[in-house]
Design a protein around this motif. Structure first.
Motif, PDB file in Angstrom:
ATOM      1  N   SER A   1       0.946  -1.271   0.106  1.00  0.00           N
ATOM      2  CA  SER A   1       0.140   0.012   0.155  1.00  0.00           C
ATOM      3  C   SER A   1       0.837   1.197   0.112  1.00  0.00           C
ATOM      4  CB  SER A   1      -0.889  -0.080   1.362  1.00  0.00           C
ATOM      5  OG  SER A   1      -0.259   0.031   2.578  1.00  0.00           O
ATOM      6  N   ARG A   2       0.312   2.294  -0.364  1.00  0.00           N
ATOM      7  CA  ARG A   2       1.218   3.535  -0.529  1.00  0.00           C
ATOM      8  C   ARG A   2       0.873   4.199   0.546  1.00  0.00           C
ATOM      9  NH1 ARG A   2      -0.786   5.953  -6.444  1.00  0.00           N
ATOM     10  NH2 ARG A   2       0.567   4.239  -7.827  1.00  0.00           N
ATOM     11  N   ILE A   3       1.893   4.028   1.882  1.00  0.00           N
ATOM     12  CA  ILE A   3       1.722   4.656   2.871  1.00  0.00           C
ATOM     13  C   ILE A   3       2.764   5.856   3.083  1.00  0.00           C
ATOM     14  CG2 ILE A   3       0.946   2.771   4.200  1.00  0.00           C
ATOM     15  CD1 ILE A   3       3.586   2.168   5.318  1.00  0.00           C
ATOM     16  N   PHE A   4       3.732   5.983   2.310  1.00  0.00           N
ATOM     17  CA  PHE A   4       4.793   7.143   2.195  1.00  0.00           C
ATOM     18  C   PHE A   4       4.779   8.002   1.032  1.00  0.00           C
ATOM     19  CE2 PHE A   4       6.866   3.826   5.316  1.00  0.00           C
ATOM     20  CZ  PHE A   4       6.342   4.483   6.469  1.00  0.00           C
ATOM     21  N   GLN A   5       4.072   7.351  -0.031  1.00  0.00           N
ATOM     22  CA  GLN A   5       4.004   8.060  -1.206  1.00  0.00           C
ATOM     23  C   GLN A   5       3.573   9.512  -0.915  1.00  0.00           C
ATOM     24  OE1 GLN A   5       1.362   7.435  -4.535  1.00  0.00           O
ATOM     25  NE2 GLN A   5       3.275   7.511  -6.082  1.00  0.00           N
ATOM     26  N   PRO A   6       2.385   9.854  -0.549  1.00  0.00           N
ATOM     27  CA  PRO A   6       1.804  11.082  -0.344  1.00  0.00           C
ATOM     28  C   PRO A   6       2.889  12.062   0.321  1.00  0.00           C
ATOM     29  CG  PRO A   6       0.088   9.387   0.098  1.00  0.00           C
ATOM     30  CD  PRO A   6       1.493   8.812   0.054  1.00  0.00           C
ATOM     31  N   LEU A   7       3.575  11.425   1.440  1.00  0.00           N
ATOM     32  CA  LEU A   7       4.606  12.407   2.298  1.00  0.00           C
ATOM     33  C   LEU A   7       5.806  12.611   1.471  1.00  0.00           C
ATOM     34  CD1 LEU A   7       5.512  13.477   4.978  1.00  0.00           C
ATOM     35  CD2 LEU A   7       6.329  11.305   5.467  1.00  0.00           C
ATOM     36  N   ALA A   8       6.115  11.666   0.652  1.00  0.00           N
ATOM     37  CA  ALA A   8       7.312  11.852  -0.153  1.00  0.00           C
ATOM     38  C   ALA A   8       7.037  12.919  -1.287  1.00  0.00           C
ATOM     39  CB  ALA A   8       7.775  10.677  -1.051  1.00  0.00           C
ATOM     40  N   ARG A   9       5.920  13.009  -1.866  1.00  0.00           N
ATOM     41  CA  ARG A   9       5.476  13.991  -2.859  1.00  0.00           C
ATOM     42  C   ARG A   9       5.175  15.297  -2.251  1.00  0.00           C
ATOM     43  NH1 ARG A   9       1.635  11.632  -7.688  1.00  0.00           N
ATOM     44  NH2 ARG A   9       3.412  10.079  -8.415  1.00  0.00           N
ATOM     45  N   ARG A  10       4.653  15.434  -0.955  1.00  0.00           N
ATOM     46  CA  ARG A  10       4.717  16.827  -0.237  1.00  0.00           C
ATOM     47  C   ARG A  10       6.186  17.265   0.153  1.00  0.00           C
ATOM     48  NH1 ARG A  10       0.057  14.264   2.334  1.00  0.00           N
ATOM     49  NH2 ARG A  10       1.510  13.455   4.095  1.00  0.00           N
ATOM     50  N   LEU A  11       7.124  16.575   0.498  1.00  0.00           N
ATOM     51  CA  LEU A  11       8.361  16.740   0.532  1.00  0.00           C
ATOM     52  C   LEU A  11       8.851  17.250  -0.741  1.00  0.00           C
ATOM     53  CD1 LEU A  11       9.585  13.910   2.991  1.00  0.00           C
ATOM     54  CD2 LEU A  11       9.284  16.348   3.477  1.00  0.00           C
ATOM     55  N   ALA A  12       8.675  16.706  -1.705  1.00  0.00           N
ATOM     56  CA  ALA A  12       9.224  17.199  -3.021  1.00  0.00           C
ATOM     57  C   ALA A  12       8.686  18.580  -3.557  1.00  0.00           C
ATOM     58  CB  ALA A  12       8.839  16.106  -4.152  1.00  0.00           C
ATOM     59  N   LEU A  13       7.505  18.773  -3.102  1.00  0.00           N
ATOM     60  CA  LEU A  13       6.799  20.055  -3.298  1.00  0.00           C
ATOM     61  C   LEU A  13       7.716  21.400  -2.557  1.00  0.00           C
ATOM     62  CD1 LEU A  13       3.005  19.127  -3.696  1.00  0.00           C
ATOM     63  CD2 LEU A  13       4.733  20.047  -5.690  1.00  0.00           C
ATOM     64  N   VAL A  14       7.855  20.909  -1.079  1.00  0.00           N
ATOM     65  CA  VAL A  14       8.140  21.747  -0.210  1.00  0.00           C
ATOM     66  C   VAL A  14       9.822  22.182  -0.663  1.00  0.00           C
ATOM     67  CG1 VAL A  14       9.366  22.133   1.978  1.00  0.00           C
ATOM     68  CG2 VAL A  14       7.052  21.206   1.950  1.00  0.00           C
ATOM     69  N   PHE A  15      10.521  21.177  -1.308  1.00  0.00           N
ATOM     70  CA  PHE A  15      11.980  21.208  -1.552  1.00  0.00           C
ATOM     71  C   PHE A  15      12.051  22.054  -3.030  1.00  0.00           C
ATOM     72  CE2 PHE A  15      15.480  19.869  -4.456  1.00  0.00           C
ATOM     73  CZ  PHE A  15      16.528  20.090  -3.602  1.00  0.00           C
ATOM     74  N   LEU A  16      11.073  22.069  -3.887  1.00  0.00           N
ATOM     75  CA  LEU A  16      10.907  22.773  -4.995  1.00  0.00           C
ATOM     76  C   LEU A  16      10.572  24.060  -4.690  1.00  0.00           C
ATOM     77  CD1 LEU A  16       9.367  20.402  -7.586  1.00  0.00           C
ATOM     78  CD2 LEU A  16      11.664  21.296  -7.386  1.00  0.00           C
ATOM     79  N   SER A  17       9.687  24.387  -3.757  1.00  0.00           N
ATOM     80  CA  SER A  17       9.536  25.817  -3.200  1.00  0.00           C
ATOM     81  C   SER A  17      10.565  26.304  -2.508  1.00  0.00           C
ATOM     82  CB  SER A  17       8.247  25.584  -2.234  1.00  0.00           C
ATOM     83  OG  SER A  17       7.032  25.057  -2.666  1.00  0.00           O
ATOM     84  N   ILE A  18      11.267  25.823  -1.775  1.00  0.00           N
ATOM     85  CA  ILE A  18      12.452  26.434  -1.035  1.00  0.00           C
ATOM     86  C   ILE A  18      13.434  26.596  -2.055  1.00  0.00           C
ATOM     87  CG2 ILE A  18      14.234  26.246   0.482  1.00  0.00           C
ATOM     88  CD1 ILE A  18      12.429  24.660   2.216  1.00  0.00           C
ATOM     89  N   LEU A  19      13.719  25.934  -3.242  1.00  0.00           N
ATOM     90  CA  LEU A  19      14.750  26.018  -4.010  1.00  0.00           C
ATOM     91  C   LEU A  19      14.373  27.086  -5.166  1.00  0.00           C
ATOM     92  CD1 LEU A  19      17.395  24.365  -4.379  1.00  0.00           C
ATOM     93  CD2 LEU A  19      16.339  22.924  -6.068  1.00  0.00           C
ATOM     94  N   PHE A  20      13.227  27.240  -5.558  1.00  0.00           N
ATOM     95  CA  PHE A  20      13.000  28.225  -6.326  1.00  0.00           C
ATOM     96  C   PHE A  20      12.878  29.682  -5.846  1.00  0.00           C
ATOM     97  CE2 PHE A  20      10.068  25.223  -9.216  1.00  0.00           C
ATOM     98  CZ  PHE A  20      11.397  24.804  -9.853  1.00  0.00           C
ATOM     99  N   TYR A  21      12.490  29.568  -4.383  1.00  0.00           N
ATOM    100  CA  TYR A  21      12.404  30.808  -3.675  1.00  0.00           C
ATOM    101  C   TYR A  21      13.612  31.641  -3.393  1.00  0.00           C
ATOM    102  CZ  TYR A  21      11.811  34.343  -0.007  1.00  0.00           C
ATOM    103  OH  TYR A  21      11.923  35.325   0.764  1.00  0.00           O
TER     104      TYR A  21
END
Length: 475
Positions: free
Chosen positions: A282-302
């Motif tokens: 089951s996908r128990i960690f995929q949503p968390l990994a994708r949220r971390l990816a969005l946070v990482f891109l947000s910080i990097l782009f900022y």
């Protein structure tokens, strides 16, 4: 299982309903048996006892430390060794015995801890104390036997010892402690420049910290079924990777900037639990990994949206120096994992088509990474145009912020909506402060942002109250 706070509030409401005649005695007994109202008083008493036992244990520990410190130089080395080992073994044995009386149930995620006795909580506390004593014993043993070494080596070996305890006992608290200790050791090693003279197994572990963190911490998250361990483990992979990338900017800035924009978010966004059927399907960690990816891109782009690109000189890639760095092994292995993840992701998304209303898709994230990568390579390796680079990254930041707002509105998710609003507000305020603008214009920008945030918040709450939150395609 529902939380204790909900059960306590429900018991008060149910008693009031019975007093008002809304429910009969039979329904009250059914609710009492279902939600175990009788155990609430026992849990409160156990918690009260646990607090006093914790305070008493702290005072006893301080007294023991003071007594040992007063007689430490008087005792012989053999007696000190026996004392340290006896205390360590005794604390861990007592903790394991008490903890095993009511084993922790970690089989479920997104639930509150089950109501357990004070013995189990005391046992887990003693096991944590035993993990702390492990580091104290290592430091004192090294001092007594004149074993040299750096402080970061102590933290790393200590973290590995606690990690072994976490795997054997399947305790989330020990896993978190192991990751934090290893992280402290890595941070100390980064600033300890003298440690780079000698090559040892600890230095090899530090040089390949991203791979080591992947192999040590990610399986532990599945073993303990803990999201916090997965989040800390993912950060333990990404942060050393970025640190190693930053150390190679003087060799090939364009290549390493492009690597920073591509490899970490690709690993996080493409992560899928079903790629590892050995642990769980089951996908128990995929949503968390994708949220971390969005946070990482947000910080990097900022941070990339600031006018700093003229400080990085254009430089070609030196292949010989690039291949001689230990990081290249981690890049090749993690890059191969990222490519495999995205191929698997493409196959699955072709079978399961996403809703057209969502905008935070894999294609959109790949588009953001591709534009950022090409922009950094062009500016640092082909022809520098700092103004155009700053404009493109501001545009990417704007696209990501609006996508988060749109996603939050689509699935009525407050985190996405307010995350996008925060990014958009930070972008406007940062550009207003960064460039030499008139104070009146800055004041107008702050007023406009404040009014827009208040209006957007009120409108979103009114909008979300009309719709039921949808979990479809939510990250």
């Amino acid at each position: 299982m529902v939380s204790e706070k909900f059960r306590y509030q429900l018991r008060q409401e149910v008693e009031q309903w019975r007093a008002e005649g809304l429910i009969d005695a039979q329904l009250y007994r059914q609710l009492e048996e279902r939600y175990q109202f009788d155990s609430l008083e026992i849990a409160a008493r156990n918690r009260f006892i646990g607090i006093f036992m914790g305070l008493g244990g702290i005072l006893l520990g301080l007294g023991a430390i003071a007594f040992v410190a007063a007689n430490w130089q008087v005792w012989s080395r053999e007696f000190r060794v026996m004392l340290l080992l006896s205390v360590f073994v005794g604390v861990n044995a007592a903790g394991f015995y008490l903890w095993r009386i009511a084993p922790v149930s970690n089989a479920k995620i997104n639930t509150e801890p089950s109501q357990t006795g004070w013995q189990q909580r005391l046992g887990e506390g003693l096991l944590l104390l035993g993990a702390i004593l492990l580091g104290a014993n290592m430091a004192l043993m090294a001092q007594m036997f004149h074993i040299g070494g750096s402080l970061f080596e102590l933290y790393l070996v200590w973290g590995l010892g606690v990690l072994a305890m976490a795997y054997s006992l399947r305790l989330t608290s020990l896993g978190v402690m192991a990751i934090l200790l290893s992280g402290c050791g890595y941070l100390l090693s980064v600033f300890d420049w003298n440690s780079k003279q000698d090559i040892s197994w600890v230095q090899i572990l530090i040089q390949h910290a991203p791979l080591a963190a992947t192999l040590l911490f990610i399986p532990l998250a599945y073993w303990c079924r803990s999201r916090i361990i997965f989040a800390l483990g993912a950060n333990a992979v990404i942060f050393p990777l970025l640190t190693s990338i930053s150390q190679g900017l003087n060799i090939a800035p364009g290549f390493f900037f492009a690597l920073a924009y591509t490899l970490p978010p690709a690993l996080l966004w493409g992560y899928d639990d079903r790629n590892f059927p050995t642990f769980l399907c089951s996908r128990i960690f995929q949503p968390l990994a994708r949220r971390l990816a969005l946070v990482f891109l947000s910080i990097l782009f900022y941070f990339s949206s600031f006018n700093l690109w003229s400080n990085f000189p254009s430089q070609t890639v030196e292949i010989s120096k690039l291949l001689s760095r230990p990081l290249i092994i981690d890049i090749i292995i993690l890059g191969a994992i990222a490519i495999w993840e995205w191929f698997s992701l493409a196959r699955r998304e072709k079978k399961n088509k996403l809703s057209k209303s969502t905008i935070l898709t894999s294609k959109f994230v790949a588009f953001l990474m591709a534009i950022a990568t090409l922009t950094s390579i062009f500016n640092l390796s082909i022809y520098p145009i700092p103004e155009l680079t700053v404009f493109i990254f501001n545009l990417l930041l704007f696209f990501l912020a609006t996508a988060l707002i749109r996603e939050g509105l689509t699935i009525t998710n407050r985190r996405f909506f307010w995350g996008g609003m925060l990014l958009l507000t930070l972008q406007i305020i940062s550009r207003t402060i960064e460039y030499n603008t008139d104070l009146i214009l800055k004041a107008l920008a702050f007023f406009a942002c404040g009014i827009a945030v208040i209006a957007a918040g009120l409108w979103f709450e009114r909008y979300s109250s009309r719709l039921k939150p949808s979990k479809e395609n939510s990250l």
